[in-house]
Design an enzyme around this catalytic site. Sequence first.
Site, PDB file in Angstrom:
ATOM      1  N   TYR A   1     -13.924  -4.758 -33.708  1.00  0.00           N
ATOM      2  CA  TYR A   1     -12.674  -6.439 -34.491  1.00  0.00           C
ATOM      3  C   TYR A   1     -11.334  -6.152 -34.248  1.00  0.00           C
ATOM      4  O   TYR A   1     -10.507  -4.914 -33.874  1.00  0.00           O
ATOM      5  CB  TYR A   1     -12.867  -5.618 -36.395  1.00  0.00           C
ATOM      6  CG  TYR A   1     -12.070  -6.183 -36.717  1.00  0.00           C
ATOM      7  CD1 TYR A   1     -12.319  -8.214 -36.984  1.00  0.00           C
ATOM      8  CD2 TYR A   1     -10.928  -6.348 -37.861  1.00  0.00           C
ATOM      9  CE1 TYR A   1     -10.759  -8.712 -37.292  1.00  0.00           C
ATOM     10  CE2 TYR A   1     -10.617  -6.339 -38.386  1.00  0.00           C
ATOM     11  CZ  TYR A   1      -9.678  -7.949 -37.339  1.00  0.00           C
ATOM     12  OH  TYR A   1      -8.583  -8.525 -38.674  1.00  0.00           O
TER      13      TYR A   1
ATOM     14  N   ALA B   1     -33.229 -15.905 -13.357  1.00  0.00           N
ATOM     15  CA  ALA B   1     -32.498 -14.774 -12.225  1.00  0.00           C
ATOM     16  C   ALA B   1     -32.576 -13.175 -12.590  1.00  0.00           C
ATOM     17  O   ALA B   1     -32.442 -11.675 -11.689  1.00  0.00           O
ATOM     18  CB  ALA B   1     -31.471 -15.072 -11.887  1.00  0.00           C
TER      19      ALA B   1
ATOM     20  N   ASN C   1     -33.734 -10.367  -9.957  1.00  0.00           N
ATOM     21  CA  ASN C   1     -33.104  -9.515  -9.646  1.00  0.00           C
ATOM     22  C   ASN C   1     -34.012  -8.072  -9.978  1.00  0.00           C
ATOM     23  O   ASN C   1     -33.761  -7.032  -8.987  1.00  0.00           O
ATOM     24  CB  ASN C   1     -31.735  -9.144  -9.606  1.00  0.00           C
ATOM     25  CG  ASN C   1     -31.028 -10.567  -8.933  1.00  0.00           C
ATOM     26  OD1 ASN C   1     -30.796 -10.170  -7.849  1.00  0.00           O
ATOM     27  ND2 ASN C   1     -30.751 -10.958  -9.760  1.00  0.00           N
TER      28      ASN C   1
ATOM     29  N   ALA D   1     -33.378 -13.852  -4.987  1.00  0.00           N
ATOM     30  CA  ALA D   1     -33.172 -13.104  -5.919  1.00  0.00           C
ATOM     31  C   ALA D   1     -34.196 -12.132  -5.984  1.00  0.00           C
ATOM     32  O   ALA D   1     -33.820 -11.036  -5.499  1.00  0.00           O
ATOM     33  CB  ALA D   1     -33.408 -13.943  -7.550  1.00  0.00           C
TER      34      ALA D   1
ATOM     35  N   TRP E   1     -15.771 -10.056 -40.393  1.00  0.00           N
ATOM     36  CA  TRP E   1     -17.436  -9.802 -40.348  1.00  0.00           C
ATOM     37  C   TRP E   1     -17.507 -10.379 -39.017  1.00  0.00           C
ATOM     38  O   TRP E   1     -16.960 -12.069 -39.420  1.00  0.00           O
ATOM     39  CB  TRP E   1     -17.913 -10.493 -42.569  1.00  0.00           C
ATOM     40  CG  TRP E   1     -17.896  -9.968 -42.746  1.00  0.00           C
ATOM     41  CD1 TRP E   1     -16.502  -9.639 -44.049  1.00  0.00           C
ATOM     42  CD2 TRP E   1     -18.852  -8.446 -43.339  1.00  0.00           C
ATOM     43  NE1 TRP E   1     -16.830  -8.558 -44.683  1.00  0.00           N
ATOM     44  CE2 TRP E   1     -18.630  -7.676 -44.820  1.00  0.00           C
ATOM     45  CE3 TRP E   1     -19.872  -8.330 -42.799  1.00  0.00           C
ATOM     46  CZ2 TRP E   1     -18.777  -6.536 -45.202  1.00  0.00           C
ATOM     47  CZ3 TRP E   1     -20.371  -7.183 -42.457  1.00  0.00           C
ATOM     48  CH2 TRP E   1     -19.937  -5.786 -44.214  1.00  0.00           C
TER      49      TRP E   1
ATOM     50  N   GLU F   1     -38.787 -16.666   5.013  1.00  0.00           N
ATOM     51  CA  GLU F   1     -37.337 -17.601   3.840  1.00  0.00           C
ATOM     52  C   GLU F   1     -38.145 -18.644   4.903  1.00  0.00           C
ATOM     53  O   GLU F   1     -37.507 -19.488   5.744  1.00  0.00           O
ATOM     54  CB  GLU F   1     -36.212 -17.122   3.214  1.00  0.00           C
ATOM     55  CG  GLU F   1     -35.725 -18.029   2.723  1.00  0.00           C
ATOM     56  CD  GLU F   1     -36.785 -18.472   1.740  1.00  0.00           C
ATOM     57  OE1 GLU F   1     -36.511 -17.985   0.589  1.00  0.00           O
ATOM     58  OE2 GLU F   1     -36.224 -19.924   1.426  1.00  0.00           O
TER      59      GLU F   1
ATOM     60  N   ARG G   1     -32.591   1.127   0.071  1.00  0.00           N
ATOM     61  CA  ARG G   1     -31.931   2.447   0.468  1.00  0.00           C
ATOM     62  C   ARG G   1     -33.338   4.093  -0.043  1.00  0.00           C
ATOM     63  O   ARG G   1     -32.890   4.884   0.690  1.00  0.00           O
ATOM     64  CB  ARG G   1     -31.243   2.310  -0.760  1.00  0.00           C
ATOM     65  CG  ARG G   1     -30.220   1.249  -1.431  1.00  0.00           C
ATOM     66  CD  ARG G   1     -29.434   1.406  -2.371  1.00  0.00           C
ATOM     67  NE  ARG G   1     -29.841   0.443  -3.532  1.00  0.00           N
ATOM     68  CZ  ARG G   1     -30.182  -0.762  -3.596  1.00  0.00           C
ATOM     69  NH1 ARG G   1     -29.092  -1.462  -2.840  1.00  0.00           N
ATOM     70  NH2 ARG G   1     -30.772  -1.085  -4.423  1.00  0.00           N
TER      71      ARG G   1
ATOM     72  N   CYS H   1     -28.384 -20.455  -8.791  1.00  0.00           N
ATOM     73  CA  CYS H   1     -28.051 -20.618 -10.772  1.00  0.00           C
ATOM     74  C   CYS H   1     -25.824 -21.471 -10.196  1.00  0.00           C
ATOM     75  O   CYS H   1     -25.919 -21.923 -11.404  1.00  0.00           O
ATOM     76  CB  CYS H   1     -27.308 -19.609 -11.242  1.00  0.00           C
ATOM     77  SG  CYS H   1     -29.182 -17.827 -11.125  1.00  0.00           S
TER      78      CYS H   1
HETATM   79  C1  LIG Z   1     -30.055 -24.992 -10.777  1.00  0.00           C
HETATM   80  C2  LIG Z   1     -30.879 -23.984 -11.065  1.00  0.00           C
HETATM   81  C3  LIG Z   1     -30.035 -23.432 -12.074  1.00  0.00           C
HETATM   82  C4  LIG Z   1     -30.217 -21.682 -12.718  1.00  0.00           C
HETATM   83  N1  LIG Z   1     -29.674 -21.354 -12.758  1.00  0.00           N
HETATM   84  C5  LIG Z   1     -30.280 -19.958 -13.912  1.00  0.00           C
HETATM   85  C6  LIG Z   1     -29.276 -19.206 -14.161  1.00  0.00           C
HETATM   86  O1  LIG Z   1     -27.844 -19.840 -14.910  1.00  0.00           O
HETATM   87  N2  LIG Z   1     -29.583 -18.620 -15.251  1.00  0.00           N
HETATM   88  C7  LIG Z   1     -30.574 -17.540 -14.808  1.00  0.00           C
HETATM   89  O2  LIG Z   1     -31.249 -15.967 -15.086  1.00  0.00           O
HETATM   90  N3  LIG Z   1     -31.963 -18.179 -14.140  1.00  0.00           N
HETATM   91  C8  LIG Z   1     -31.101 -19.554 -13.794  1.00  0.00           C
HETATM   92  N4  LIG Z   1     -32.075 -19.934 -12.643  1.00  0.00           N
HETATM   93  C9  LIG Z   1     -33.556 -19.258 -11.917  1.00  0.00           C
HETATM   94  C10 LIG Z   1     -33.543 -18.312 -11.234  1.00  0.00           C
HETATM   95  O3  LIG Z   1     -32.454 -19.174  -9.782  1.00  0.00           O
HETATM   96  C11 LIG Z   1     -34.556 -18.445 -10.873  1.00  0.00           C
HETATM   97  O4  LIG Z   1     -34.881 -18.028 -11.956  1.00  0.00           O
HETATM   98  C12 LIG Z   1     -34.485 -17.179  -9.364  1.00  0.00           C
HETATM   99  O5  LIG Z   1     -33.767 -18.251  -8.465  1.00  0.00           O
HETATM  100  C13 LIG Z   1     -35.759 -16.858  -8.807  1.00  0.00           C
HETATM  101  O6  LIG Z   1     -35.483 -15.589  -8.093  1.00  0.00           O
HETATM  102  P1  LIG Z   1     -36.787 -15.519  -6.802  1.00  0.00           P
HETATM  103  O7  LIG Z   1     -36.340 -14.413  -5.597  1.00  0.00           O
HETATM  104  O8  LIG Z   1     -38.452 -14.975  -7.808  1.00  0.00           O
HETATM  105  O9  LIG Z   1     -37.295 -17.260  -6.271  1.00  0.00           O
HETATM  106  P2  LIG Z   1     -36.453 -18.486  -5.769  1.00  0.00           P
HETATM  107  O10 LIG Z   1     -34.986 -18.283  -6.240  1.00  0.00           O
HETATM  108  O11 LIG Z   1     -36.941 -19.233  -6.453  1.00  0.00           O
HETATM  109  O12 LIG Z   1     -37.071 -17.860  -4.335  1.00  0.00           O
HETATM  110  C14 LIG Z   1     -37.986 -17.680  -3.158  1.00  0.00           C
HETATM  111  C15 LIG Z   1     -37.724 -18.387  -2.186  1.00  0.00           C
HETATM  112  O13 LIG Z   1     -38.548 -18.187  -1.420  1.00  0.00           O
HETATM  113  C16 LIG Z   1     -39.238 -19.422  -0.379  1.00  0.00           C
HETATM  114  N5  LIG Z   1     -40.449 -19.738  -0.697  1.00  0.00           N
HETATM  115  C17 LIG Z   1     -41.589 -19.626  -1.192  1.00  0.00           C
HETATM  116  N6  LIG Z   1     -42.402 -20.408  -0.546  1.00  0.00           N
HETATM  117  C18 LIG Z   1     -42.843 -19.693   0.548  1.00  0.00           C
HETATM  118  C19 LIG Z   1     -43.209 -19.120   1.867  1.00  0.00           C
HETATM  119  N7  LIG Z   1     -44.858 -19.139   1.557  1.00  0.00           N
HETATM  120  N8  LIG Z   1     -42.938 -18.292   2.848  1.00  0.00           N
HETATM  121  C20 LIG Z   1     -41.708 -18.441   2.920  1.00  0.00           C
HETATM  122  N9  LIG Z   1     -40.594 -18.729   2.424  1.00  0.00           N
HETATM  123  C21 LIG Z   1     -41.355 -19.255   1.194  1.00  0.00           C
HETATM  124  C22 LIG Z   1     -38.350 -20.564  -0.720  1.00  0.00           C
HETATM  125  O14 LIG Z   1     -37.977 -21.802  -0.053  1.00  0.00           O
HETATM  126  C23 LIG Z   1     -37.589 -19.842  -2.115  1.00  0.00           C
HETATM  127  O15 LIG Z   1     -35.845 -19.494  -1.374  1.00  0.00           O
HETATM  128  C24 LIG Z   1     -31.407 -21.154 -12.145  1.00  0.00           C
HETATM  129  C25 LIG Z   1     -31.977 -21.966 -11.143  1.00  0.00           C
HETATM  130  C26 LIG Z   1     -31.842 -23.611 -10.374  1.00  0.00           C
HETATM  131  C27 LIG Z   1     -32.493 -24.017  -9.930  1.00  0.00           C
END
Ligand SMILES: Cc1cc2nc3c(=O)[nH]c(=O)nc-3n(C[C@H](O)[C@H](O)[C@H](O)COP(=O)(O)OP(=O)(O)OC[C@H]3O[C@@H](n4cnc5c(N)ncnc54)[C@H](O)[C@@H]3O)c2cc1C
Length: 474
Positions: free
Chosen positions: A454, A329, A333, A12, A462, A34, A23, A44
């Site tokens: 409403y 998430a 973003n 994300a 209400w 990654e 962009r 999610c």
């Molecule tokens: C099952 C589940 C359900 C969720 N549901 C929700 C929801 O409904 N609503 C919501 O807001 N949030 C939800 N979340 C949380 C949300 O998914 C995370 O907050 C979001 O994905 C964070 O994004 P990010 O890119 O910061 O990190 P991540 O998604 O953790 O991505 C980080 C990436 O970095 C990579 N990485 C790490 N270290 C290294 C390295 N040294 N070298 C290369 N790559 C590396 C990892 O492999 C990973 O793919 C959920 C999470 C899970 C697990």
Amino acid sequence: MNEHLVIIGGVAAGMSAAAKARRSRPDLEITVYEKSGYISYGACGFPYFIKDDISDIDELIARTPAQAAKQNITAHVDHEVLAIDPRQKTLQGVNLQTGREFINRWDKLVVATGASVSRPPLPGINLSGIFSLRTVEDALAIKNWITAEKPRRGVVVGAGYIGLEMAEALCAHGIDVTIVDMAGQVMSTLDPDMAELVQAELEAQHVHVCLQQKVLSFIGPEQVTEIVRRVTQAVERQAIGQTKPQVDRWRVHEVVTDQGVLPADIVIFGVGSRPAVTVAATAGIATGQTGAIAVDDQQRTNIPDVWAAGAVAETFHLILKKPSYIPLATTANKQGRVAGANAAGGADSFGGVVGTAVVKAFDLSIASTGLSEGYARAAGFDTASVTIDASSRAHYMPSSQPMRVKLVFERDSQLLLGAQIIGQDGVDQRINVIAAALHAGWTTRQLSEIDLGYAPPFAPVWDPVLVAANVANH
Ligand SMILES: Cc1cc2nc3c(=O)[nH]c(=O)nc-3n(C[C@H](O)[C@H](O)[C@H](O)COP(=O)(O)OP(=O)(O)OC[C@H]3O[C@@H](n4cnc5c(N)ncnc54)[C@H](O)[C@@H]3O)c2cc1C
């Protein structure tokens, strides 16, 4: 040579940063590393993939490396970054497919390594059938296990939102589910009086809820300890030249807690998620009090030309007025977009969060924003609250459902501090109204005057939000 932006982590935050930077600056060279096999995946959605609401994992993948390449973004999957050198502006890593090490230079760096799940080093933790859920690979492994092994009993460790979603997903496969949590209530982000509704829903759906229980170990059918298992397995493999362990004898069979033994053919860890800061911290990138990377409102770290975003970074809490760690998430973003804009030469900023979250557990929607009453009190606010029960739509409409709204506010000033809403219908839109009010710094009186839409099929005249605010004003 073009300026080179390198992004570590391709989900994300990382891919938002890459897209925004592209962009802003068509000339920039952009490389994403990654370590998993996928980029741009929607974690999610994993519980709904496992539940079978979504049949194809590809639907959760917004972009492949090939699609990123069309935007002139080079995304290397299965590439783990192992070290960053901020002085030389280089990084070093390994291609996990080939084992080959690589070194690359960067001019600007975005750390978006997210959160990682660390499994506690409990006896038996490596038995087959024990999973955590963070990556596409994890989601596929859980679904494959359910399909192939047809587990009948499941234990979910942790009664937070991922635990609840996974309990629902397992139940959909006919698995008899137990949720175990060390806390005295489910969903510790809620006040206990609201969490009771969630527990009641779980129990109504035949989920066993074991609170104040600590998981101690896992045992297989033959009651082997992990040490015996490893030794025996190694000997067996050597003896008959196998490359794969014989999982049947080494699969999880029971979860031992401090209060008893729970049968389990599958165990899901819904806890243990931490900001993945190791590589950054080793390079001198400062972490804050929460343990996540400290950033300013432009997502800058303490190191020049290095930004951090998403679940690896802190975010400013607009009510607590200090950095917090709320890895969601939505924030990932937004922060990623700001980091990407700024790494490309911009000066965007991200103001912060009020901690809005919504989760579905079976037939209930559970939403919260701002501070719970308990949290607000612990944070030093002179806290008051009101709780009301109302209908989601005009009471005579067949689709109307009961809803409970709890408003938390400062006693004298009536300043809104937070809200929790639980019900089956219309919960999400109401919490979003209160989230907007929190962003605006409103009092309960200002909230009670808001002009909401409403008509009987949508709301009572209400609205429950207005009713709660009116009660708070008395
Ligand atoms: C099952 C589940 C359900 C969720 N549901 C929700 C929801 O409904 N609503 C919501 O807001 N949030 C939800 N979340 C949380 C949300 O998914 C995370 O907050 C979001 O994905 C964070 O994004 P990010 O890119 O910061 O990190 P991540 O998604 O953790 O991505 C980080 C990436 O970095 C990579 N990485 C790490 N270290 C290294 C390295 N040294 N070298 C290369 N790559 C590396 C990892 O492999 C990973 O793919 C959920 C999470 C899970 C697990």
